[in-house]
Write a protein that holds these residues in place. Structure first.
Motif, short mmCIF file in Angstrom:
data_model
loop_
_atom_site.label_atom_id
_atom_site.label_comp_id
_atom_site.label_asym_id
_atom_site.label_seq_id
_atom_site.Cartn_x
_atom_site.Cartn_y
_atom_site.Cartn_z
N SER A 4 0.85 -1.17 0.00
CA SER A 4 0.00 0.00 0.00
C SER A 4 0.89 1.23 0.00
O SER A 4 2.10 1.14 0.19
CB SER A 4 -0.90 -0.02 1.23
OG SER A 4 -0.11 0.10 2.39
N GLN A 16 -5.17 6.85 2.68
CA GLN A 16 -4.13 7.27 1.74
C GLN A 16 -4.76 7.86 0.49
O GLN A 16 -5.91 7.58 0.17
CB GLN A 16 -3.25 6.07 1.36
CG GLN A 16 -4.01 4.98 0.62
CD GLN A 16 -3.20 3.71 0.40
OE1 GLN A 16 -2.33 3.37 1.19
NE2 GLN A 16 -3.49 3.00 -0.69
N ALA A 17 -3.98 8.65 -0.24
CA ALA A 17 -4.44 9.21 -1.51
C ALA A 17 -4.24 8.21 -2.65
O ALA A 17 -5.03 8.17 -3.59
CB ALA A 17 -3.69 10.50 -1.81
N ASP A 19 -3.94 4.77 -4.95
CA ASP A 19 -4.76 3.59 -5.18
C ASP A 19 -4.11 2.39 -4.48
O ASP A 19 -2.98 2.49 -4.00
CB ASP A 19 -4.87 3.33 -6.69
CG ASP A 19 -6.06 2.45 -7.04
OD1 ASP A 19 -6.85 2.08 -6.14
OD2 ASP A 19 -6.20 2.11 -8.23
N ARG A 92 -9.35 5.71 0.65
CA ARG A 92 -8.63 6.77 -0.07
C ARG A 92 -9.21 8.13 0.26
O ARG A 92 -10.39 8.26 0.59
CB ARG A 92 -8.69 6.50 -1.57
CG ARG A 92 -7.94 5.23 -1.94
CD ARG A 92 -7.99 4.96 -3.41
NE ARG A 92 -7.27 6.02 -4.13
CZ ARG A 92 -7.39 6.21 -5.44
NH1 ARG A 92 -8.18 5.44 -6.16
NH2 ARG A 92 -6.71 7.19 -6.03
N LEU A 96 -11.10 11.98 -6.56
CA LEU A 96 -11.26 10.71 -7.26
C LEU A 96 -12.26 10.87 -8.40
O LEU A 96 -13.20 11.67 -8.31
CB LEU A 96 -11.76 9.63 -6.30
CG LEU A 96 -10.86 9.33 -5.10
CD1 LEU A 96 -11.56 8.38 -4.14
CD2 LEU A 96 -9.53 8.77 -5.55
#
Length: 165
Positions: A4, A16-17, A19, A92, A96
């Motif tokens: 990750s 987290q930002a 993917d 995330r 997006l």
């Protein structure tokens, strides 16, 4: 094996930002545990429509530290309620686009029933109680997304009252 964005596959909660790689996350969750007989996962994605409007993008924000702590507490509750061997949640944040992955819940247990229940329990919590703020960009302008009544009802079946006002 990919990791990750946090680089730590042993964390139960990651916000987290970047993917994530579902297969890598599941492999890490069940690694070296021969008691695992079932894996259940859910991945949420950005839809291009919501409440009758086209959605061009979704932006997610959170309060660092508070969000992770709240989700950790719910994973602890899932362990108390269900006979599971492990759970992992990745959510995330940031901007997006439709089709992108927003979040995942993965649960491992000896048998499928406990994994299914714990995964659904964690999803019902995340949809209503996790401290994220979601803003959609639509053809009618930007709007904040609230938890739905149906999501609150889903949480209620676990004996938890929604606190969304």
């Amino acid at each position: 094996m990919s990791t990750s964005a946090s680089g730590n596959m042993s964390l139960r909660v990651v916000v987290q930002a970047a993917d994530f790689d579902l297969a890598a996350e599941i492999a890490a969750l069940r690694a070296s545990n021969s008691a695992v007989g079932a894996v259940c996962s859910f991945v949420g994605t950005v839809r291009d429509r919501n409440d009758g409007a086209d959605v061009a993008s979704m932006e997610l924000e959170h309060y660092p530290g508070m969000t992770e702590k709240a989700i950790e507490a719910m994973i602890d509750e899932a362990h108390r309620r269900f006979d599971i061997l492990g759970a992992r949640v990745i959510h995330r944040i940031g901007l997006l686009q439709p089709l992108e992955q927003i979040m995942m819940v993965a649960v491992v247990s000896a048998h499928r029933g406990e994994s299914f229940q714990a995964c659904e329990f964690l999803m019902d919590y995340l949809k209503t109680q996790a401290p994220f703020w979601k803003k959609e960009q639509t053809s009618e302008g930007a709007r904040w997304v609230d938890a739905r009544v149906a999501d609150d009802k889903a949480l209620a079946r676990w004996g938890i009252a929604a606190t969304n006002g």
